[in-house]
Design a protein around this motif. Structure first.
Motif, PDB file in Angstrom:
ATOM      1  N   GLY A 255       0.786  -1.227   0.000  1.00  0.00           N
ATOM      2  CA  GLY A 255       0.000   0.000   0.000  1.00  0.00           C
ATOM      3  C   GLY A 255       0.815   1.273   0.000  1.00  0.00           C
ATOM      4  N   LEU A 256       1.920   1.278  -0.760  1.00  0.00           N
ATOM      5  CA  LEU A 256       2.795   2.439  -0.789  1.00  0.00           C
ATOM      6  C   LEU A 256       2.913   3.001  -2.204  1.00  0.00           C
ATOM      7  N   PRO A 257       3.018   4.326  -2.337  1.00  0.00           N
ATOM      8  CA  PRO A 257       3.211   4.962  -3.650  1.00  0.00           C
ATOM      9  C   PRO A 257       4.688   5.055  -3.995  1.00  0.00           C
ATOM     10  N   ALA A 258       4.965   5.239  -5.273  1.00  0.00           N
ATOM     11  CA  ALA A 258       6.347   5.431  -5.727  1.00  0.00           C
ATOM     12  C   ALA A 258       6.340   6.284  -6.987  1.00  0.00           C
ATOM     13  N   THR A 259       7.497   6.859  -7.291  1.00  0.00           N
ATOM     14  CA  THR A 259       7.695   7.627  -8.513  1.00  0.00           C
ATOM     15  C   THR A 259       8.715   6.907  -9.378  1.00  0.00           C
ATOM     16  N   PHE A 260       8.429   6.794 -10.671  1.00  0.00           N
ATOM     17  CA  PHE A 260       9.279   6.068 -11.607  1.00  0.00           C
ATOM     18  C   PHE A 260       9.814   7.041 -12.645  1.00  0.00           C
ATOM     19  N   PHE A 261      11.130   7.247 -12.648  1.00  0.00           N
ATOM     20  CA  PHE A 261      11.787   8.127 -13.601  1.00  0.00           C
ATOM     21  C   PHE A 261      12.260   7.286 -14.787  1.00  0.00           C
ATOM     22  N   VAL A 262      11.732   7.591 -15.965  1.00  0.00           N
ATOM     23  CA  VAL A 262      11.884   6.723 -17.133  1.00  0.00           C
ATOM     24  C   VAL A 262      12.735   7.394 -18.209  1.00  0.00           C
ATOM     25  N   ALA A 263      13.794   6.713 -18.637  1.00  0.00           N
ATOM     26  CA  ALA A 263      14.586   7.141 -19.795  1.00  0.00           C
ATOM     27  C   ALA A 263      13.877   6.609 -21.044  1.00  0.00           C
ATOM     28  N   THR A 264      13.219   7.483 -21.771  1.00  0.00           N
ATOM     29  CA  THR A 264      12.274   7.051 -22.794  1.00  0.00           C
ATOM     30  C   THR A 264      12.907   6.406 -24.012  1.00  0.00           C
ATOM     31  N   GLY A 265      14.184   6.673 -24.263  1.00  0.00           N
ATOM     32  CA  GLY A 265      14.825   6.117 -25.445  1.00  0.00           C
ATOM     33  C   GLY A 265      14.970   4.612 -25.420  1.00  0.00           C
ATOM     34  N   TYR A 266      14.745   4.004 -24.253  1.00  0.00           N
ATOM     35  CA  TYR A 266      14.920   2.555 -24.132  1.00  0.00           C
ATOM     36  C   TYR A 266      13.598   1.809 -24.010  1.00  0.00           C
ATOM     37  N   LEU A 267      12.491   2.526 -24.076  1.00  0.00           N
ATOM     38  CA  LEU A 267      11.196   1.860 -24.033  1.00  0.00           C
ATOM     39  C   LEU A 267      11.011   0.950 -25.251  1.00  0.00           C
ATOM     40  N   ASP A 268      10.234  -0.096 -25.054  1.00  0.00           N
ATOM     41  CA  ASP A 268       9.809  -0.954 -26.167  1.00  0.00           C
ATOM     42  C   ASP A 268      10.969  -1.642 -26.876  1.00  0.00           C
ATOM     43  N   GLY A 269      11.849  -2.247 -26.073  1.00  0.00           N
ATOM     44  CA  GLY A 269      12.879  -3.105 -26.658  1.00  0.00           C
ATOM     45  C   GLY A 269      14.291  -2.593 -26.609  1.00  0.00           C
ATOM     46  N   GLY A 270      14.518  -1.404 -26.054  1.00  0.00           N
ATOM     47  CA  GLY A 270      15.865  -0.863 -25.977  1.00  0.00           C
ATOM     48  C   GLY A 270      16.659  -1.457 -24.818  1.00  0.00           C
ATOM     49  N   MET A 271      17.945  -1.068 -24.747  1.00  0.00           N
ATOM     50  CA  MET A 271      18.815  -1.563 -23.680  1.00  0.00           C
ATOM     51  C   MET A 271      19.847  -0.496 -23.360  1.00  0.00           C
ATOM     52  N   MET A 272      20.017  -0.217 -22.085  1.00  0.00           N
ATOM     53  CA  MET A 272      21.007   0.757 -21.654  1.00  0.00           C
ATOM     54  C   MET A 272      22.414   0.183 -21.824  1.00  0.00           C
ATOM     55  N   PHE A 273      23.399   1.079 -21.953  1.00  0.00           N
ATOM     56  CA  PHE A 273      24.760   0.634 -22.255  1.00  0.00           C
ATOM     57  C   PHE A 273      25.305  -0.296 -21.185  1.00  0.00           C
ATOM     58  N   ASN A 274      24.996  -0.032 -19.924  1.00  0.00           N
ATOM     59  CA  ASN A 274      25.516  -0.870 -18.848  1.00  0.00           C
ATOM     60  C   ASN A 274      24.963  -2.287 -18.934  1.00  0.00           C
ATOM     61  N   ASP A 275      23.725  -2.406 -19.374  1.00  0.00           N
ATOM     62  CA  ASP A 275      23.137  -3.737 -19.519  1.00  0.00           C
ATOM     63  C   ASP A 275      23.692  -4.464 -20.737  1.00  0.00           C
ATOM     64  N   GLN A 276      24.035  -3.729 -21.773  1.00  0.00           N
ATOM     65  CA  GLN A 276      24.707  -4.372 -22.907  1.00  0.00           C
ATOM     66  C   GLN A 276      26.015  -5.017 -22.446  1.00  0.00           C
ATOM     67  N   VAL A 277      26.752  -4.297 -21.602  1.00  0.00           N
ATOM     68  CA  VAL A 277      28.015  -4.826 -21.079  1.00  0.00           C
ATOM     69  C   VAL A 277      27.754  -6.040 -20.194  1.00  0.00           C
ATOM     70  N   LEU A 278      26.865  -5.869 -19.228  1.00  0.00           N
ATOM     71  CA  LEU A 278      26.616  -6.928 -18.250  1.00  0.00           C
ATOM     72  C   LEU A 278      26.044  -8.180 -18.905  1.00  0.00           C
ATOM     73  N   GLU A 279      25.059  -8.002 -19.775  1.00  0.00           N
ATOM     74  CA  GLU A 279      24.415  -9.165 -20.387  1.00  0.00           C
ATOM     75  C   GLU A 279      25.335  -9.865 -21.382  1.00  0.00           C
ATOM     76  N   THR A 280      26.254  -9.118 -21.980  1.00  0.00           N
ATOM     77  CA  THR A 280      27.251  -9.767 -22.837  1.00  0.00           C
ATOM     78  C   THR A 280      28.164 -10.649 -21.994  1.00  0.00           C
ATOM     79  N   LEU A 281      28.694 -10.101 -20.905  1.00  0.00           N
ATOM     80  CA  LEU A 281      29.605 -10.878 -20.065  1.00  0.00           C
ATOM     81  C   LEU A 281      28.894 -12.040 -19.379  1.00  0.00           C
ATOM     82  N   ARG A 282      27.609 -11.899 -19.127  1.00  0.00           N
ATOM     83  CA  ARG A 282      26.837 -13.011 -18.560  1.00  0.00           C
ATOM     84  C   ARG A 282      26.882 -14.222 -19.489  1.00  0.00           C
ATOM     85  N   ARG A 283      26.943 -13.955 -20.787  1.00  0.00           N
ATOM     86  CA  ARG A 283      26.868 -15.015 -21.783  1.00  0.00           C
ATOM     87  C   ARG A 283      28.226 -15.498 -22.286  1.00  0.00           C
TER      88      ARG A 283
END
Length: 321
Positions: free
Chosen positions: A100-128
Motif C-alpha cells: 500500500g505504498l506509492p512510488a515515482t518512476f523516472f523513465v529514460a524514454t529512449g529505451y522503451l519498447d525493446g531498448g537496452m542501456m549501455f551498462n546492460d549491454q556490457v553486463l548481459e554480454t559478459l553473462r553469456r
C-alpha cells in the motif's frame, strides 16, 4: 528509544520537516550474482514493510508541495525508481500495491519498447561469455580470464566505469562493440514497454522524466542536453496524456554529472522539481530542483531501519550546485 521515536525527533512535522527520498533501480524476481546490489522480491517486500513501520510514505509530487508549504508530516519519506526497467512493473508494482505504498518512476524514454542501456549491454554480454580467456583490446580488456560470475561482475563493473562518462555517441558505439561479442542475442525485454508505463500510472504511481538516452549531462553539449531533457518529457506526456512534473538527473551527482546549467534547463522545460543522488534529506530551505536521495543497501531489517534513521542526520543540501 525506538527508532520510530528517534526518527520523529529528527524529522518533525511542519516547517522543520526533513524529507527522505529512497532510490531504487530494479527489483529482481530472484537474486542475481551479477547484480548483488539490486534487491529481489522478498527483500524489497520486507524493506517496504520496515519503511512503512518507521516513516510516513507519500507520493513525491505531494511531498514536494507540502515541503514548500511547511506541512509535511513527521518522518516523511518517498520511494523512487530510476531508468525504467520492466521489473518495476512486473515485480515492484505488485509489491507496492500489496504493502500500500506509492512510488515515482523516472523513465529514460529512449529505451522503451525493446531498448537496452549501455551498462546492460556490457553486463548481459559478459553473462553469456563462456569461461576462458578474454582479449578485447578495442574496448580495453586484454588477456583477462573468466572463471566464474565474480570475474564477470568485476569485468562488467570495470567496463561500465570506463564507458559511463564518455560522449553519448562514443559510449553507444563502444557498448555496441561489446554487445557484438555476445555468443547469443541479448534480451529485448529488460526495459519497460509503453503499456507498462501506462500501467504504473493507472495504478496511481507517478511517472517522471529521466532524459531520453540517460547521458551524463555535464559531458553533453548544451543543445543536446536540453533536447534530452525536453524530449523525454514530451514522449512521456504523449504516452500518458498528462503533464510530467518531476525529473531525475542521470547518474545525478551534483557538480560532476550535472551543473547549474542543467538545473536551469530542467526548470525552463516546465518541471516542478528534480532529484539528484546527493545523499541526505531535503528541508524547506533545499533547492526544489536538487532534492537529495539515498540508497539504503543493508541486508537485514534492523540495519536497514537504522540506516534510514541515520540518513536523517546527514546535513541537507551539502552537495547542491
Amino acid at each position: 528509544m525506538p527508532l520510530r521515536s528517534i526518527a520523529g525527533q529528527l524529522s518533525p512535522a511542519g516547517p522543520r520537516a526533513r524529507l527522505s527520498i529512497l532510490i531504487y533501480h530494479r527489483v529482481l524476481a530472484r537474486a542475481d550474482a551479477l547484480l548483488p546490489a539490486e534487491p529481489d522480491a522478498e527483500t524489497f517486500r520486507w524493506q517496504l514493510r520496515v519503511l512503512a513501520s518507521v516513516f510516513n510514505v507519500l507520493p513525491l509530487n505531494d511531498a514536494v508541495e507540502r515541503l514548500d508549504q511547511g506541512t509535511l508530516p513527521t518522518r516523511a519519506a518517498c520511494i523512487t525508481f530510476d531508468d525504467g526497467y520492466a521489473d518495476n512493473a512486473t515485480v515492484a508494482l505488485p509489491i507496492l500495491r500489496e504493502v500500500g505504498l506509492p512510488a515515482t518512476f523516472f523513465v529514460a524514454t529512449g529505451y522503451l519498447d525493446g531498448g537496452m542501456m549501455f551498462n546492460d549491454q556490457v553486463l548481459e554480454t559478459l553473462r553469456r561469455i563462456p569461461e576462458g580467456r578474454v582479449d578485447w583490446p578495442e574496448v580495453g580488456l586484454e588477456d583477462r580470464r573468466i572463471q566464474d560470475d565474480q570475474d564477470r561482475k568485476h569485468l562488467a563493473a570495470e567496463l561500465i566505469q570506463r564507458l559511463k562518462h564518455l560522449d553519448p555517441v562514443e559510449r553507444a558505439e563502444r557498448a555496441q562493440a561489446i554487445a557484438e561479442r555476445a555468443p547469443e542475442p541479448l534480451p529485448t525485454d529488460l526495459m519497460m514497454n509503453s503499456a507498462q508505463v501506462r500501467e504504473l500510472s493507472a495504478a496511481g504511481m507517478t511517472i517522471g522524466g529521466h532524459t531520453q538516452t540517460h547521458p551524463i549531462l555535464a559531458r553533453t553539449a548544451d543543445e543536446q542536453a536540453r533536447a534530452e531533457i525536453a524530449g523525454g518529457r514530451e514522449t512521456l506526456e504523449h504516452l500518458l496524456g498528462e503533464q510530467v512534473r518531476l525529473f531525475a538527473y542521470p547518474n545525478g551527482k551534483p557538480g560532476q554529472d550535472y551543473d547549474a546549467r542543467h538545473v536551469a534547463m530542467v526548470r525552463e522545460c516546465g518541471f516542478d522539481a528534480a532529484v539528484s543522488t546527493a545523499w541526505g534529506v531535503s528541508t524547506g530551505k533545499s533547492d526544489r530542483y536538487q532534492l537529495a536521495r539515498f540508497t539504503p543497501w543493508d541486508q537485514t531489517p534492523g540495519r536497514f531501519a537504522l540506516r534510514l534513521v541515520r540518513n536523517l542526520m546527514t546535513r541537507p543540501g551539502r552537495q547542491e550546485v
